[in-house]
Design a protein around this motif. Structure first.
Motif, mmCIF file in Angstrom:
data_model
loop_
_atom_site.group_PDB
_atom_site.id
_atom_site.type_symbol
_atom_site.label_atom_id
_atom_site.label_comp_id
_atom_site.label_asym_id
_atom_site.label_seq_id
_atom_site.Cartn_x
_atom_site.Cartn_y
_atom_site.Cartn_z
ATOM 1 N N LEU A 95 -13.726 -43.662 -72.532
ATOM 2 C CA LEU A 95 -13.543 -42.448 -71.763
ATOM 3 C C LEU A 95 -14.824 -41.787 -71.366
ATOM 4 O O LEU A 95 -15.586 -41.927 -72.130
ATOM 5 N N GLY A 96 -14.758 -40.992 -70.382
ATOM 6 C CA GLY A 96 -16.047 -40.354 -70.051
ATOM 7 C C GLY A 96 -17.178 -40.989 -69.398
ATOM 8 O O GLY A 96 -16.758 -42.014 -68.525
ATOM 9 N N VAL A 97 -18.335 -40.504 -69.602
ATOM 10 C CA VAL A 97 -19.458 -41.334 -68.601
ATOM 11 C C VAL A 97 -19.763 -42.803 -69.107
ATOM 12 O O VAL A 97 -19.647 -43.096 -70.243
ATOM 13 N N PRO A 98 -19.584 -43.810 -68.118
ATOM 14 C CA PRO A 98 -19.804 -44.988 -68.092
ATOM 15 C C PRO A 98 -21.118 -45.449 -69.113
ATOM 16 O O PRO A 98 -22.213 -44.722 -68.439
ATOM 17 N N VAL A 99 -21.277 -46.229 -69.716
ATOM 18 C CA VAL A 99 -22.584 -46.656 -70.580
ATOM 19 C C VAL A 99 -23.377 -47.561 -69.689
ATOM 20 O O VAL A 99 -22.637 -48.321 -68.648
ATOM 21 N N ASP A 100 -24.526 -47.668 -69.824
ATOM 22 C CA ASP A 100 -25.322 -48.636 -68.825
ATOM 23 C C ASP A 100 -24.815 -50.280 -69.165
ATOM 24 O O ASP A 100 -24.569 -50.484 -70.263
ATOM 25 N N ILE A 101 -24.868 -50.884 -68.199
ATOM 26 C CA ILE A 101 -24.495 -52.244 -68.133
ATOM 27 C C ILE A 101 -25.435 -53.074 -68.943
ATOM 28 O O ILE A 101 -25.149 -53.954 -69.734
ATOM 29 N N GLY A 102 -26.686 -52.918 -68.915
ATOM 30 C CA GLY A 102 -27.646 -53.693 -69.723
ATOM 31 C C GLY A 102 -27.473 -53.310 -71.215
ATOM 32 O O GLY A 102 -27.559 -54.191 -72.175
ATOM 33 N N GLN A 103 -27.042 -52.020 -71.849
ATOM 34 C CA GLN A 103 -26.929 -51.828 -72.971
ATOM 35 C C GLN A 103 -25.644 -52.476 -73.302
ATOM 36 O O GLN A 103 -25.667 -52.936 -74.614
ATOM 37 N N ILE A 104 -24.583 -52.414 -72.588
ATOM 38 C CA ILE A 104 -23.323 -53.314 -72.890
ATOM 39 C C ILE A 104 -23.806 -54.880 -73.138
ATOM 40 O O ILE A 104 -23.349 -55.452 -74.118
ATOM 41 N N GLN A 105 -24.653 -55.465 -72.269
ATOM 42 C CA GLN A 105 -24.913 -56.703 -72.355
ATOM 43 C C GLN A 105 -25.758 -57.054 -73.405
ATOM 44 O O GLN A 105 -25.646 -58.170 -74.082
ATOM 45 N N ARG A 106 -26.563 -56.193 -73.796
ATOM 46 C CA ARG A 106 -27.391 -56.297 -75.046
ATOM 47 C C ARG A 106 -26.479 -56.142 -76.370
ATOM 48 O O ARG A 106 -26.563 -56.959 -77.478
ATOM 49 N N ARG A 107 -25.301 -55.305 -76.612
ATOM 50 C CA ARG A 107 -24.641 -55.334 -77.354
ATOM 51 C C ARG A 107 -23.828 -56.482 -77.555
ATOM 52 O O ARG A 107 -23.513 -56.873 -78.530
ATOM 53 N N ILE A 108 -23.270 -57.103 -76.475
ATOM 54 C CA ILE A 108 -22.550 -58.350 -76.366
ATOM 55 C C ILE A 108 -23.400 -59.565 -77.044
ATOM 56 O O ILE A 108 -22.708 -60.241 -77.806
ATOM 57 N N ALA A 109 -24.591 -59.444 -76.700
ATOM 58 C CA ALA A 109 -25.483 -60.766 -77.301
ATOM 59 C C ALA A 109 -25.681 -60.643 -78.694
ATOM 60 O O ALA A 109 -25.795 -61.655 -79.624
ATOM 61 N N LEU A 110 -25.569 -59.389 -79.200
ATOM 62 C CA LEU A 110 -25.812 -58.928 -80.368
ATOM 63 C C LEU A 110 -24.740 -59.492 -81.248
ATOM 64 O O LEU A 110 -24.629 -59.951 -82.456
ATOM 65 N N GLU A 114 -24.040 -62.262 -84.480
ATOM 66 C CA GLU A 114 -23.145 -62.149 -85.447
ATOM 67 C C GLU A 114 -22.049 -62.979 -85.603
ATOM 68 O O GLU A 114 -22.015 -63.535 -86.882
ATOM 69 N N VAL A 115 -21.549 -63.301 -84.698
ATOM 70 C CA VAL A 115 -20.523 -64.253 -84.844
ATOM 71 C C VAL A 115 -20.839 -65.607 -85.014
ATOM 72 O O VAL A 115 -20.296 -66.208 -85.876
#
Length: 147
Positions: A95-110, A114-115
């Motif tokens: 909810l609220g302000v959307p997060v930067d797409i680049g930040q989301i992609q970096r989090r996915i890669a991280l 880990e997986v």
């Protein structure tokens, strides 16, 4: 005009308004022989119909106004909820302000890294478990057949 349509309309009116027809018949029966009673009955019926239509139009206008007020209130509540949830709960709930797409992609890669690391650990533990099971089987076989 088609007389069949008029006949069907009159029949439908009679079936759906049978109570009104009976009351009007009683009024006309009571007014029989009195000068001007027919005019008063018709005028009273017309006034009742007009006032009923007026009440219906007023009710409709009131209902539409209430719908507008409730819709505006819903928008205000939604805005208020969004503003109160945006800071503390926004990043965690979406909810609220959307997060930067680049930040989301970096989090996915991280998270994918880990997986992969956890999968490697699981594979090593599975291999160790297989070796331990084999050693256990050999030990149990040796103990059973030495005795």
């Amino acid at each position: 005009m088609d007389l069949g349509v008029i006949g069907r309309a009159a029949g439908l009116f009679a079936v759906t308004n049978i109570d009104d027809i009976l009351i009007l018949a009683l009024f006309f029966a009571q007014g029989a022989g009195h000068h001007g009673s027919t005019c008063c009955i018709v005028l009273g019926r017309w006034i009742a119909a007009v006032s009923r239509a007026g009440f219906t139009a007023t009710d409709l206008a009131n209902a539409l106004e209430r719908i507008k007020r409730l819709a505006a209130r819903g928008r205000r509540l939604e805005s208020r909820l969004s503003s109160q949830l945006a800071m503390p709960a926004g990043p965690n709930t979406g909810l609220g302000v959307p997060v930067d797409i680049g930040q989301i992609q970096r989090r996915i890669a991280l998270l994918e890294q880990e997986v992969a690391a956890k999968q490697s650990e699981v594979d090593k533990k599975s291999e160790e478990l297989g070796v331990a099971r084999a050693a256990n089987w050999e030990l149990a076989w040796a103990l059973n057949y030495r005795l």
